[in-house]
Structure formats: C-alpha cells, structure tokens
Scaffold this active site. Structure first.
Site, PDB file in Angstrom:
ATOM      1  N   GLY A 190       0.794  -1.230   0.000  1.00  0.00           N
ATOM      2  CA  GLY A 190       0.000   0.000   0.000  1.00  0.00           C
ATOM      3  C   GLY A 190       0.822   1.274   0.000  1.00  0.00           C
ATOM      4  N   LYS A 212      11.471   7.171   4.681  1.00  0.00           N
ATOM      5  CA  LYS A 212      12.520   6.864   5.658  1.00  0.00           C
ATOM      6  C   LYS A 212      13.843   6.510   4.968  1.00  0.00           C
ATOM      7  CE  LYS A 212       9.721   8.143   7.752  1.00  0.00           C
ATOM      8  NZ  LYS A 212       8.314   8.478   7.536  1.00  0.00           N
ATOM      9  N   GLY A 238       2.975  22.298   7.192  1.00  0.00           N
ATOM     10  CA  GLY A 238       4.034  22.015   8.168  1.00  0.00           C
ATOM     11  C   GLY A 238       3.651  20.864   9.076  1.00  0.00           C
ATOM     12  N   GLU A 292       2.957  27.450   6.264  1.00  0.00           N
ATOM     13  CA  GLU A 292       2.019  26.851   7.224  1.00  0.00           C
ATOM     14  C   GLU A 292       0.988  27.898   7.632  1.00  0.00           C
ATOM     15  OE1 GLU A 292       1.343  23.754   8.810  1.00  0.00           O
ATOM     16  OE2 GLU A 292      -0.221  25.079   9.567  1.00  0.00           O
ATOM     17  N   VAL A 332      -0.930  18.599   2.490  1.00  0.00           N
ATOM     18  CA  VAL A 332      -1.970  19.141   3.373  1.00  0.00           C
ATOM     19  C   VAL A 332      -2.992  18.084   3.777  1.00  0.00           C
ATOM     20  CG1 VAL A 332      -1.787  21.530   2.585  1.00  0.00           C
ATOM     21  CG2 VAL A 332      -3.234  19.934   1.330  1.00  0.00           C
ATOM     22  N   GLY A 333      -2.525  16.866   3.979  1.00  0.00           N
ATOM     23  CA  GLY A 333      -3.432  15.824   4.448  1.00  0.00           C
ATOM     24  C   GLY A 333      -3.859  14.888   3.333  1.00  0.00           C
ATOM     25  N   ARG A 334      -4.722  13.921   3.700  1.00  0.00           N
ATOM     26  CA  ARG A 334      -5.069  12.851   2.763  1.00  0.00           C
ATOM     27  C   ARG A 334      -6.564  12.599   2.790  1.00  0.00           C
ATOM     28  NH1 ARG A 334      -0.776  10.174   0.774  1.00  0.00           N
ATOM     29  NH2 ARG A 334      -1.895   8.202   0.635  1.00  0.00           N
ATOM     30  N   ALA A 346       0.455   3.892   9.913  1.00  0.00           N
ATOM     31  CA  ALA A 346       0.502   2.500   9.460  1.00  0.00           C
ATOM     32  C   ALA A 346       0.254   1.517  10.611  1.00  0.00           C
ATOM     33  CB  ALA A 346       1.854   2.219   8.815  1.00  0.00           C
ATOM     34  N   HIS A 375      23.877   1.802  30.304  1.00  0.00           N
ATOM     35  CA  HIS A 375      24.679   3.027  30.205  1.00  0.00           C
ATOM     36  C   HIS A 375      25.896   2.760  29.336  1.00  0.00           C
ATOM     37  CE1 HIS A 375      26.665   6.763  31.238  1.00  0.00           C
ATOM     38  NE2 HIS A 375      27.775   6.059  31.459  1.00  0.00           N
TER      39      HIS A 375
HETATM   40  P1  FAD Z   1      -2.873   2.088   2.317  1.00  0.00           P
HETATM   41  O1  FAD Z   1      -1.497   1.853   2.798  1.00  0.00           O
HETATM   42  O2  FAD Z   1      -3.145   3.330   1.545  1.00  0.00           O
HETATM   43  O3  FAD Z   1      -3.266   0.817   1.459  1.00  0.00           O
HETATM   44  C1  FAD Z   1      -4.498   0.737   0.797  1.00  0.00           C
HETATM   45  C2  FAD Z   1      -4.350  -0.173  -0.404  1.00  0.00           C
HETATM   46  O4  FAD Z   1      -5.643  -0.425  -0.942  1.00  0.00           O
HETATM   47  C3  FAD Z   1      -3.533   0.430  -1.534  1.00  0.00           C
HETATM   48  O5  FAD Z   1      -2.501  -0.442  -1.895  1.00  0.00           O
HETATM   49  C4  FAD Z   1      -4.542   0.606  -2.675  1.00  0.00           C
HETATM   50  O6  FAD Z   1      -3.969   0.359  -3.950  1.00  0.00           O
HETATM   51  C5  FAD Z   1      -5.558  -0.467  -2.346  1.00  0.00           C
HETATM   52  N1  FAD Z   1      -6.900  -0.209  -2.905  1.00  0.00           N
HETATM   53  C6  FAD Z   1      -7.627   0.931  -2.843  1.00  0.00           C
HETATM   54  N2  FAD Z   1      -8.851   0.747  -3.397  1.00  0.00           N
HETATM   55  C7  FAD Z   1      -8.894  -0.537  -3.818  1.00  0.00           C
HETATM   56  C8  FAD Z   1      -9.879  -1.326  -4.451  1.00  0.00           C
HETATM   57  N3  FAD Z   1     -11.095  -0.836  -4.742  1.00  0.00           N
HETATM   58  N4  FAD Z   1      -9.578  -2.619  -4.756  1.00  0.00           N
HETATM   59  C9  FAD Z   1      -8.356  -3.126  -4.457  1.00  0.00           C
HETATM   60  N5  FAD Z   1      -7.392  -2.431  -3.840  1.00  0.00           N
HETATM   61  C10 FAD Z   1      -7.659  -1.151  -3.504  1.00  0.00           C
HETATM   62  N6  FAD Z   1       2.648   6.140   8.769  1.00  0.00           N
HETATM   63  C11 FAD Z   1       3.429   5.697   9.772  1.00  0.00           C
HETATM   64  O7  FAD Z   1       2.943   5.021  10.672  1.00  0.00           O
HETATM   65  N7  FAD Z   1       4.768   5.989   9.817  1.00  0.00           N
HETATM   66  C12 FAD Z   1       5.366   6.739   8.856  1.00  0.00           C
HETATM   67  O8  FAD Z   1       6.569   6.984   8.910  1.00  0.00           O
HETATM   68  C13 FAD Z   1       4.561   7.225   7.773  1.00  0.00           C
HETATM   69  N8  FAD Z   1       5.106   7.963   6.802  1.00  0.00           N
HETATM   70  C14 FAD Z   1       4.313   8.375   5.754  1.00  0.00           C
HETATM   71  C15 FAD Z   1       4.894   9.146   4.739  1.00  0.00           C
HETATM   72  C16 FAD Z   1       4.124   9.569   3.689  1.00  0.00           C
HETATM   73  C17 FAD Z   1       4.741  10.410   2.583  1.00  0.00           C
HETATM   74  C18 FAD Z   1       2.742   9.204   3.614  1.00  0.00           C
HETATM   75  C19 FAD Z   1       1.895   9.618   2.439  1.00  0.00           C
HETATM   76  C20 FAD Z   1       2.168   8.450   4.603  1.00  0.00           C
HETATM   77  C21 FAD Z   1       2.945   8.034   5.700  1.00  0.00           C
HETATM   78  N9  FAD Z   1       2.385   7.286   6.733  1.00  0.00           N
HETATM   79  C22 FAD Z   1       3.182   6.884   7.769  1.00  0.00           C
HETATM   80  C23 FAD Z   1       0.948   6.937   6.749  1.00  0.00           C
HETATM   81  C24 FAD Z   1       0.742   5.482   6.300  1.00  0.00           C
HETATM   82  O9  FAD Z   1       1.355   5.294   5.045  1.00  0.00           O
HETATM   83  C25 FAD Z   1      -0.732   5.176   6.220  1.00  0.00           C
HETATM   84  O10 FAD Z   1      -1.354   5.509   7.440  1.00  0.00           O
HETATM   85  C26 FAD Z   1      -0.947   3.685   5.955  1.00  0.00           C
HETATM   86  O11 FAD Z   1      -0.363   3.308   4.734  1.00  0.00           O
HETATM   87  C27 FAD Z   1      -2.452   3.368   5.918  1.00  0.00           C
HETATM   88  O12 FAD Z   1      -2.605   2.003   5.674  1.00  0.00           O
HETATM   89  P2  FAD Z   1      -3.903   1.415   4.947  1.00  0.00           P
HETATM   90  O13 FAD Z   1      -3.662  -0.040   4.824  1.00  0.00           O
HETATM   91  O14 FAD Z   1      -5.110   1.902   5.614  1.00  0.00           O
HETATM   92  O15 FAD Z   1      -3.912   2.090   3.496  1.00  0.00           O
END
Ligand code: FAD
Length: 448
Positions: A37, A48, A173, A195, A253-255, A301, A424
C-alpha cells in the site's frame, strides 16, 4: 463461500489477512496496485530511506568534529533512488512470501462490493461471510488558484522517482511536510515551508514544535507561519502577496480516503469522503467492516494494522484485547520526535491534573558522544503518579517511545519505571531522569 474478503493490501489489509489465516480462516486479499500500500510504496518506507540517505550526507559535513576529513562528498540522485527502490522491493518480497506461506489467495484487481456478502473483482464474484475494507487514502489537493500547474507535486510524485530539486516550497508544516523539508535541507537545497497555523507540527507538544522550527531554520529552512496563499504561478507561489520562486511546490496538506469504484452510490455510508464506522469498525452493512486510512481518524501504518487485528480478533475469536487508545506517533526528522498518550497541551485541554518531568539530553552521555542537537524527554503523570504521556525529541525517540507506550498500557507508576535498570551509556537511560524530575514538580491542578 470464503471466511473473509479483504480489499486493499496496505498495512491494514495484509496484516489482517495474515492474522485471519493464522486463525485457520479462508482469506482472499484484493489489491489493485502494489502489496504494501501507501506505507511501503509511497509513504513510510520510501520517505525513511530518503531521510536516511540524506541524513548520511548531512552528517558528512560535520565529520571534522570527530577528526574525520572528507574532501568533497557528492550526491548521486539515481543511486539514492535505486537504494530507496531496493528497500521497497526487499520488503515487498517479504510480504508476498508471508501471504503465500499463510495460503492467503491474493488477487490483483479492483475490488467492488456488491452486497454484504459479495465482492466483484476481474469479473469474478467472490462470496464471503465477512468483508473488510482497507482501501487507504490518497493526497488531498488544495482548492487554490494554480493548483493544477505543472510545478505542483504531491508526495506520490516526489517518491515515485527521487530527483534533484534545487528550490522547493512545501505547503503544510505537518509530519509529511517537515520530513520532506528535512530530506531536501540535508541535501543542502533551498526549502521553504508554508504553514497556515502559528506552529509547525501544531498538534504535538509546543516545545517540540518550537525546537524543531529552530533546528530546521538553523539548517537553512525558511518557515512562514500564519501564511495565506494567494495563488500558484508558473515559477513559484504567491504567499502573503509575495512571490516565492520554486522549481517544485509540494502540496502536503493531508489525505482523503479511497472509495472510488468501491461500491455503487450509497451502498455504504460515507461522510466527508471517509467510510463511516462504529466503535467496532462496522459499517452500516452487516458483516462489512472498514479500518485504516479509509476511515476518519489517526492515519498511521501501525494504527491501521492494529485496528485490522482488532477487527479480525473480534470476528473470529469474539473479542480483542488490543488497546487502540494508546497510539505512538513519530516524526523522523534528523533528531527524532515521538509522542504517546497525553501531551501537556492535551492534559490542559482535557482538564486532567498532571505533573510534567523533563530531562535535557545535553547531559545524556550518548548524546554528547554523538554530538547531537539539543533534545529532551518529557513525561506526564497524573495525580496518582501514573504515567499518562510522553513527548520525546532525541535520537532514537521512535524506539524509546515504546517504553512509554508499554508503561501507559500497563498503567505503570513513575516508581515502577524508575525501579528498572537501563543500560549506560544509552539514549533511553535518560527517561529515568525525566521520570524522577516529576517528583520535584508541582501538580498542575486544572480548575474546573
Ligand atoms: P494504504 O497503505 O493506503 O493501502 C491501501 C491499499 O488499498 C492500496 O494499496 C490501494 O492500492 C488499495 N486499494 C484501494 N482501493 C482498492 C480497491 N477498490 N480494490 C483493491 N485495492 C484497492 N505512517 C506511519 O505510521 N509511519 C510513517 O513513517 C509514515 N510515513 C508516511 C509518509 C508519507 C509520505 C505518507 C503519504 C504516509 C505516511 N504514513 C506513515 C501513513 C501510512 O502510510 C498510512 O497511514 C498507511 O499506509 C495506511 O494504511 P492502509 O492499509 O489503511 O492504506
């Protein structure tokens, strides 16, 4: 009929699939793009990797301090990109192997929910006793003039192929914004953060926000707080009526949740783009659940995975003991930042009587040896001396925070944590000083 169909192979989906398989259930996992994902392909791991590589470069410029001279260090962007991709590939092979060994059927295609027991993928209709939606999120795009210009990118673009950018303006930010700012600043590029609030990382402990702003500014990053964007133009962005020239403008600015092509209109309740669930992650459809970034709330994640495990345990074991109220959050800037539980700001807002103990890492031996920047550990305890929160800004904060996460889960007291021996020299030994400091501090009584 299979036991569960999971739509989305990110950290919410694939971890849930593995757990259900471990409980001897028949599992189908549908992923339309790449396993892992956002986290593995466009999020946690690529950022990272780039933070790690850029940090190495930045450290070289300080090596004289340790008696090591380097003539001139150079950056090969193609090689950094290859290194980033190799990290992603290694981990993806790992996930594929785990799913194969667990006998999860993985189908590549778009999953579409037809009813509370049917999912369509590639013209096949799969019947299931349960459906878990884990479709994640995508970058939110700001509604401002010029946002569709070529100069504007999202984290997806920057992470897809890592290229040299001389001048970058980052809108936002928050965590993603400051991590990208760190990457480009480490590579000695011209970085500006825009920001709208009066702080970066505004939900974290105020001292952390201010300290990070100070460290980023020291590294050359320009930070414009309380900024108003007028418009984006071909060669930059106009902020507070002033043009800031840029080669790229990152919109961070968010998701927003991925729900397109997932079901026909109104089959599942959606609010503001996010799938609506109850406290047990149930949607309005019986036996259909949703977890991770596609629902409202924390977008991390490990939280997405934990919620997935919670749902799987509830469905197939009847209950789950996973504590979803205690979520560590980390920011992987050069000096790491981590928080868990309640910070001082939240304690005040929630009207909790609290004590705060603090230790400056200037006196931590490992920090001195490493020539680290100024950092600290803060511990928040309640009127019964139970640890309720921690805010850390120090090397290895993302590891040390787990001690506090455990302590909060177990309702540990300050005393029980100081009764433990820490190695330590280590960064973690300083938590003892921070804990002991709470006993010297007065209780902040919140008058209600
Ligand atoms: P996702 O990881 O988005 O996975 C969803 C999957 O579903 C995707 O592969 C997509 O292709 C698939 N999908 C969607 N619709 C369909 C469909 N209809 N049929 C089949 N497949 C589908 N979080 C952390 O904890 N630590 C971090 O360091 C961190 N760094 C980040 C850095 C960036 C730049 C970003 C953008 C995010 C970061 N995050 C981090 C957040 C983290 O990536 C997400 O919170 C996490 O991936 C969410 O997991 P998820 O399984 O809900 O969704």
């Amino acid at each position: 009929m299979v036991d569960i169909v999971i739509i989305g192979g990110g950290p919410a989906g694939y971890i849930s699939a593995l757990k259900a398989a471990k409980l001897n259930k028949e599992v189908v996992l549908i992923e339309k793009d790449q396993l892992g994902g956002t986290c593995l392909n466009r999020g946690c791991i690529p950022t990272k990797s780039l933070l790690h590589a850029s940090h190495k470069f930045n450290e070289l410029s300080k090596s004289e301090f340790f008696g090591i001279s380097i003539n001139e260090a150079t950056v090969d962007y193609t090689k950094i990109d290859e290194y980033k991709n190799s990290c992603v590939t290694k981990l993806k092979i790992g996930i594929e192997g785990l799913l194969k060994n667990a006998k999860v059927r993985v189908i590549k295609g778009n999953g579409k929910i037809l009813s509370n027991s049917e999912v369509e993928v590639n013209d096949e209709i799969i019947s299931a006793s349960n459906i878990l939606i884990a479709t994640g999120s995508k970058p939110r795009v700001l509604n401002i003039k010029g946002i569709d210009k070529e100069i504007v990118v999202t984290s997806n673009h920057l992470l897809n192929e890592f290229k040299e950018v001389d001048k970058i303006v980052i809108i936002g930010g928050g965590v993603i914004g400051v991590e990208f700012a760190t990457i480009y600043a480490n590579l000695k590029k011209d970085v500006t953060i825009i920001e709208s609030c009066d702080l970066i990382l505004s939900t974290l402990d105020k001292e952390i926000s201010n300290n990070l702003a100070m460290q980023l500014r020291k590294a050359g990053v320009k930070i414009k707080l309380k900024a108003t964007i007028n418009e984006i133009v071909d060669n930059g962005i106009i902020v507070n009526d002033e043009l800031i020239e840029a080669d790229k403008i990152l919109c961070a600015v968010g998701r927003t949740s991925n729900t397109e092509n997932l079901f026909d209109n109104k089959l599942i309740d959606v609010n503001n783009g996010s799938i609506v669930v109850d406290d047990n992650f149930k949607t309005n459809l019986e036996n259909v659940y949703a977890v991770g970034d596609c629902i409202k709330g924390i977008q991390l994640a490990h939280y997405a995975s934990a919620c997935g495990l919670y749902v799987i345990e509830n469905i197939f074991k009847g209950s789950s003991s996973i504590n979803l109220n205690n979520v560590p959050a980390c920011v992987y800037t050069n000096m790491e930042i981590a928080e868990v539980g309640i910070n001082e700001k939240a304690a005040k807002e929630k009207g909790i009587d609290y004590k705060v103990g603090k230790f400056s890492m200037l006196s931590n031996a490992k920090s001195v040896v490493s020539n680290s920047d100024r950092g600290f550990i803060k511990v928040i305890s309640d009127s019964n001396n139970i640890v309720i929160g921690a805010s850390l800004m120090c090397d290895r904060a993302s590891d040390i925070v787990s001690i506090f996460t455990n302590a909060i889960n177990n309702k540990s007291t300050i005393d029980s944590l100081t009764d433990t021996i820490y190695p330590h020299p280590s960064f973690s030994e300083s938590i003892v000083e921070a804990l002991e400091d709470t006993s010297k501090q007065a209780l902040h009584v919140i008058y209600r």
